[in-house]
Motif scaffolding. Structure first.
Motif, mmCIF file in Angstrom:
data_model
loop_
_atom_site.group_PDB
_atom_site.id
_atom_site.type_symbol
_atom_site.label_atom_id
_atom_site.label_comp_id
_atom_site.label_asym_id
_atom_site.label_seq_id
_atom_site.Cartn_x
_atom_site.Cartn_y
_atom_site.Cartn_z
ATOM 1 N N PHE A 152 8.018 21.388 37.188
ATOM 2 C CA PHE A 152 8.382 22.001 35.908
ATOM 3 C C PHE A 152 9.260 23.233 36.097
ATOM 4 O O PHE A 152 9.520 23.968 35.142
ATOM 5 C CB PHE A 152 7.105 22.386 35.138
ATOM 6 N N GLY A 153 9.693 23.475 37.313
ATOM 7 C CA GLY A 153 10.539 24.633 37.599
ATOM 8 C C GLY A 153 9.760 25.941 37.660
ATOM 9 O O GLY A 153 10.345 27.013 37.554
ATOM 10 N N ILE A 154 8.456 25.847 37.841
ATOM 11 C CA ILE A 154 7.614 27.041 37.905
ATOM 12 C C ILE A 154 7.261 27.320 39.360
ATOM 13 O O ILE A 154 6.802 26.438 40.076
ATOM 14 C CB ILE A 154 6.314 26.834 37.090
ATOM 15 N N ARG A 155 7.513 28.552 39.772
ATOM 16 C CA ARG A 155 7.161 28.975 41.126
ATOM 17 C C ARG A 155 5.840 29.732 41.073
ATOM 18 O O ARG A 155 5.536 30.389 40.089
ATOM 19 C CB ARG A 155 8.245 29.894 41.703
ATOM 20 N N GLU A 192 5.215 50.609 46.883
ATOM 21 C CA GLU A 192 5.461 49.611 47.921
ATOM 22 C C GLU A 192 4.969 48.235 47.478
ATOM 23 O O GLU A 192 5.527 47.213 47.870
ATOM 24 C CB GLU A 192 4.802 50.045 49.227
ATOM 25 N N MET A 193 3.963 48.188 46.650
ATOM 26 C CA MET A 193 3.513 46.917 46.067
ATOM 27 C C MET A 193 4.504 46.475 44.997
ATOM 28 O O MET A 193 4.832 45.298 44.882
ATOM 29 C CB MET A 193 2.113 47.041 45.453
ATOM 30 N N ALA A 194 4.984 47.431 44.241
ATOM 31 C CA ALA A 194 5.926 47.123 43.157
ATOM 32 C C ALA A 194 7.199 46.488 43.710
ATOM 33 O O ALA A 194 7.747 45.558 43.103
ATOM 34 C CB ALA A 194 6.259 48.386 42.373
ATOM 35 N N GLY A 195 7.658 46.944 44.860
ATOM 36 C CA GLY A 195 8.854 46.369 45.469
ATOM 37 C C GLY A 195 8.657 44.905 45.832
ATOM 38 O O GLY A 195 9.546 44.078 45.639
ATOM 39 N N ALA A 196 7.484 44.584 46.347
ATOM 40 C CA ALA A 196 7.189 43.197 46.699
ATOM 41 C C ALA A 196 7.101 42.324 45.452
ATOM 42 O O ALA A 196 7.606 41.196 45.435
ATOM 43 C CB ALA A 196 5.889 43.123 47.495
ATOM 44 N N VAL A 197 6.475 42.843 44.415
ATOM 45 C CA VAL A 197 6.378 42.103 43.149
ATOM 46 C C VAL A 197 7.768 41.908 42.556
ATOM 47 O O VAL A 197 8.094 40.821 42.062
ATOM 48 C CB VAL A 197 5.453 42.829 42.152
ATOM 49 N N LEU A 198 8.594 42.942 42.617
ATOM 50 C CA LEU A 198 9.961 42.840 42.103
ATOM 51 C C LEU A 198 10.723 41.740 42.824
ATOM 52 O O LEU A 198 11.430 40.948 42.201
ATOM 53 C CB LEU A 198 10.681 44.181 42.253
ATOM 54 N N TYR A 199 10.571 41.668 44.136
ATOM 55 C CA TYR A 199 11.217 40.599 44.898
ATOM 56 C C TYR A 199 10.739 39.231 44.410
ATOM 57 O O TYR A 199 11.547 38.343 44.140
ATOM 58 C CB TYR A 199 10.954 40.743 46.398
ATOM 59 N N LEU A 200 9.438 39.053 44.310
ATOM 60 C CA LEU A 200 8.893 37.750 43.922
ATOM 61 C C LEU A 200 9.293 37.357 42.501
ATOM 62 O O LEU A 200 9.410 36.173 42.193
ATOM 63 C CB LEU A 200 7.368 37.739 44.070
ATOM 64 N N ALA A 201 9.511 38.340 41.642
ATOM 65 C CA ALA A 201 9.891 38.065 40.257
ATOM 66 C C ALA A 201 11.410 37.939 40.067
ATOM 67 O O ALA A 201 11.870 37.516 39.016
ATOM 68 C CB ALA A 201 9.366 39.169 39.342
ATOM 69 N N SER A 202 12.182 38.266 41.103
ATOM 70 C CA SER A 202 13.639 38.285 40.970
ATOM 71 C C SER A 202 14.270 36.960 41.393
ATOM 72 O O SER A 202 13.630 36.101 41.982
ATOM 73 C CB SER A 202 14.223 39.408 41.830
ATOM 74 N N ASP A 203 15.558 36.851 41.103
ATOM 75 C CA ASP A 203 16.324 35.680 41.522
ATOM 76 C C ASP A 203 16.453 35.599 43.049
ATOM 77 O O ASP A 203 16.735 34.526 43.583
ATOM 78 C CB ASP A 203 17.727 35.704 40.897
ATOM 79 N N ALA A 204 16.238 36.717 43.733
ATOM 80 C CA ALA A 204 16.321 36.708 45.198
ATOM 81 C C ALA A 204 15.278 35.778 45.812
ATOM 82 O O ALA A 204 15.456 35.292 46.926
ATOM 83 C CB ALA A 204 16.136 38.123 45.748
ATOM 84 N N SER A 205 14.208 35.512 45.075
ATOM 85 C CA SER A 205 13.164 34.626 45.590
ATOM 86 C C SER A 205 13.157 33.276 44.872
ATOM 87 O O SER A 205 12.139 32.598 44.817
ATOM 88 C CB SER A 205 11.792 35.290 45.438
ATOM 89 N N SER A 206 14.305 32.882 44.348
ATOM 90 C CA SER A 206 14.368 31.657 43.537
ATOM 91 C C SER A 206 13.999 30.387 44.306
ATOM 92 O O SER A 206 13.648 29.376 43.702
ATOM 93 C CB SER A 206 15.762 31.493 42.927
ATOM 94 N N TYR A 207 14.019 30.440 45.626
ATOM 95 C CA TYR A 207 13.648 29.271 46.436
ATOM 96 C C TYR A 207 12.344 29.546 47.193
ATOM 97 O O TYR A 207 12.042 28.923 48.195
ATOM 98 C CB TYR A 207 14.787 28.932 47.405
#
Length: 85
Positions: free
Chosen positions: A12-15, A56-71
């Motif tokens: 369904f395109g959900i990560r 430092e947790m917020a940065g990791a969450v930001l990565y996971l929520a961003s297009d940088a982690s689209s795959y």
């Protein structure tokens, strides 16, 4: 559970990813951080020898929520100063 959800929801395109935080200086952990004996014991087990800042947790969450982690899916990201090596 993260890997199962990631596999089931991918169609369904959900990560689905998980953040595994280490000891972080928050209100929740304040009893641990303020107790010198407990803090010293914890710091002996953390290779970086310090408590994490919430940012430092917020940065990791930001990565996971961003297009940088689209795959990226099915990942359990340890942000723990090396505690779980």
């Amino acid at each position: 559970m993260t890997k199962v959800f990631a596999k089931e929801c991918a169609q369904f395109g959900i990560r689905c990813n998980a953040l595994l935080p280490g000891l972080t200086d928050t209100n929740f952990a304040s009893a641990l951080v303020k107790n010198e004996a407990i803090l010293n014991t914890a710091l002996q087990q953390i290779p970086l020898k310090r408590v994490a800042d919430p940012s430092e947790m917020a940065g990791a969450v930001l990565y996971l929520a961003s297009d940088a982690s689209s795959y990226t899916t099915g990942v359990s990201l340890n942000v723990d100063g090396g505690f779980l090596f």
